[in-house]
Design a protein around this motif. Structure first.
Motif, mmCIF file in Angstrom:
data_model
loop_
_atom_site.group_PDB
_atom_site.id
_atom_site.type_symbol
_atom_site.label_atom_id
_atom_site.label_comp_id
_atom_site.label_asym_id
_atom_site.label_seq_id
_atom_site.Cartn_x
_atom_site.Cartn_y
_atom_site.Cartn_z
ATOM 1 N N ILE A 38 20.669 18.770 46.882
ATOM 2 C CA ILE A 38 22.194 18.348 46.607
ATOM 3 C C ILE A 38 23.126 18.144 47.833
ATOM 4 N N PRO A 39 22.937 18.832 48.963
ATOM 5 C CA PRO A 39 23.711 18.358 50.273
ATOM 6 C C PRO A 39 23.245 17.175 50.757
ATOM 7 N N ILE A 40 22.163 16.523 50.674
ATOM 8 C CA ILE A 40 21.369 15.362 51.184
ATOM 9 C C ILE A 40 21.935 14.361 50.377
ATOM 10 N N GLY A 41 21.917 14.567 48.705
ATOM 11 C CA GLY A 41 22.711 13.624 47.779
ATOM 12 C C GLY A 41 24.046 13.311 48.161
ATOM 13 N N PHE A 42 24.862 14.415 48.316
ATOM 14 C CA PHE A 42 26.408 14.185 48.464
ATOM 15 C C PHE A 42 26.679 13.461 50.086
ATOM 16 N N LYS A 43 25.568 13.472 51.336
ATOM 17 C CA LYS A 43 25.702 12.830 52.128
ATOM 18 C C LYS A 43 25.410 11.542 51.886
ATOM 19 N N LEU A 44 24.044 11.064 51.000
ATOM 20 C CA LEU A 44 23.933 9.741 50.712
ATOM 21 C C LEU A 44 25.470 9.207 50.023
ATOM 22 N N ILE A 45 25.985 9.873 49.057
ATOM 23 C CA ILE A 45 26.954 9.266 48.176
ATOM 24 C C ILE A 45 28.104 8.768 49.276
ATOM 25 N N ASN A 46 28.257 9.671 50.407
ATOM 26 C CA ASN A 46 29.278 9.246 51.248
ATOM 27 C C ASN A 46 29.025 8.014 52.045
ATOM 28 N N LEU A 47 27.635 7.922 52.294
ATOM 29 C CA LEU A 47 27.008 6.641 52.986
ATOM 30 C C LEU A 47 27.091 5.321 52.432
ATOM 31 N N VAL A 48 27.434 5.270 50.973
ATOM 32 C CA VAL A 48 27.350 4.074 50.266
ATOM 33 C C VAL A 48 28.134 3.046 50.607
ATOM 34 N N PRO A 49 29.492 3.071 50.873
ATOM 35 C CA PRO A 49 30.050 1.994 51.382
ATOM 36 C C PRO A 49 29.570 1.456 52.913
ATOM 37 N N THR A 50 29.043 2.510 53.638
ATOM 38 C CA THR A 50 28.328 2.056 54.844
ATOM 39 C C THR A 50 27.257 0.939 54.568
ATOM 40 N N VAL A 51 26.271 1.651 53.445
ATOM 41 C CA VAL A 51 25.048 0.663 53.191
ATOM 42 C C VAL A 51 25.359 -0.363 52.556
ATOM 43 N N LEU A 52 26.525 -0.624 51.854
ATOM 44 C CA LEU A 52 26.852 -1.774 51.191
ATOM 45 C C LEU A 52 27.412 -2.646 52.322
ATOM 46 N N SER A 53 28.343 -2.395 53.043
ATOM 47 C CA SER A 53 28.973 -3.318 53.965
ATOM 48 C C SER A 53 29.287 -3.094 55.340
ATOM 49 N N LEU A 54 28.544 -1.892 55.999
ATOM 50 C CA LEU A 54 28.831 -1.391 57.253
ATOM 51 C C LEU A 54 30.341 -0.976 57.311
ATOM 52 N N ALA A 55 30.853 -0.592 56.268
ATOM 53 C CA ALA A 55 32.017 0.110 56.355
ATOM 54 C C ALA A 55 31.816 1.464 57.143
ATOM 55 N N GLU A 56 33.073 1.828 58.009
ATOM 56 C CA GLU A 56 33.057 2.945 58.871
ATOM 57 C C GLU A 56 32.665 4.098 57.753
ATOM 58 N N PRO A 57 31.725 5.154 58.488
ATOM 59 C CA PRO A 57 31.510 6.314 57.538
ATOM 60 C C PRO A 57 32.756 7.273 57.425
ATOM 61 N N ARG A 58 32.556 8.036 56.179
ATOM 62 C CA ARG A 58 33.701 8.789 55.985
ATOM 63 C C ARG A 58 33.399 9.946 56.839
ATOM 64 N N SER A 59 34.518 10.716 57.208
ATOM 65 C CA SER A 59 34.441 11.942 58.148
ATOM 66 C C SER A 59 34.854 12.998 56.937
ATOM 67 N N LEU A 60 33.733 14.131 56.870
ATOM 68 C CA LEU A 60 33.914 15.228 55.996
ATOM 69 C C LEU A 60 34.404 16.434 57.053
ATOM 70 N N SER A 61 34.536 16.226 58.436
ATOM 71 C CA SER A 61 35.013 17.310 59.091
ATOM 72 C C SER A 61 36.579 17.336 59.171
ATOM 73 N N ASP A 62 37.271 16.265 58.828
ATOM 74 C CA ASP A 62 38.658 16.347 59.057
ATOM 75 C C ASP A 62 39.282 17.473 58.240
ATOM 76 N N PRO A 63 40.062 18.436 59.002
ATOM 77 C CA PRO A 63 40.715 19.468 58.128
ATOM 78 C C PRO A 63 41.579 19.303 57.319
ATOM 79 N N ALA A 64 42.270 18.007 57.418
ATOM 80 C CA ALA A 64 43.108 17.480 56.432
ATOM 81 C C ALA A 64 42.394 17.295 55.028
ATOM 82 N N SER A 65 40.997 17.070 55.187
ATOM 83 C CA SER A 65 40.319 16.663 53.835
ATOM 84 C C SER A 65 40.390 17.925 53.052
ATOM 85 N N ALA A 66 40.608 19.233 53.286
ATOM 86 C CA ALA A 66 40.523 20.591 52.629
ATOM 87 C C ALA A 66 41.819 20.727 51.594
ATOM 88 N N ARG A 67 43.002 20.010 52.227
ATOM 89 C CA ARG A 67 44.314 19.923 51.584
ATOM 90 C C ARG A 67 44.292 19.071 50.192
#
Length: 125
Positions: A38-67
């Motif tokens: 599952i952790p690999i699956g979630f990482k792959l999901i977060n990379l989908v926009p990057t694979v599709l069009s080289l969009a910047e990868p999303r940051s999961l380490s941002d403390p604001a993401s927990a809010r």
């Protein structure tokens, strides 16, 4: 990471993104069917926009993401009962739309919401 030009992203999409994205989406879904991967699956999901069009990868380490997130228990229950199958259908519809000129904007919108459809995860920023 430096922002890529629109031309570079368009060429990537035409040469690689349109066919690689469904592969990544379905690999992520298969990983999400197992407890161990599952952790690999979630990482792959977060990379989908990057694979599709080289969009910047999303940051999961941002403390604001927990809010503003649902609790982990709610997100896990949602994933078990809804997220795993809904994300499969959602991502494959988006992948189909991404190969059509008319559907491409809708596909980008859908791929950007894939983490929420999968596990109620909201990106901030």
């Amino acid at each position: 990471m430096a922002q890529r030009s629109l031309l570079t992203r368009a060429i990537w999409f035409l040469v690689v993104g349109w066919w690689a994205t469904p592969i990544v989406v379905n690999a992520a879904w298969l990983c999400n069917l197992t407890i161990i991967l599952i952790p690999i699956g979630f990482k792959l999901i977060n990379l989908v926009p990057t694979v599709l069009s080289l969009a910047e990868p999303r940051s999961l380490s941002d403390p604001a993401s927990a809010r503003g997130q649902h609790s982990l228990v709610v997100r896990a229950a949602y994933f078990v009962f809804v997220g795993w199958w809904l994300s499969f259908a959602w991502a494959n519809v988006a992948a189909f739309l991404s190969v059509t000129v008319v559907g491409l904007p809708i596909a980008f919108w859908m791929f950007n919401r894939l983490p929420y459809v999968t596990s109620l995860y909201r990106f901030h920023g």
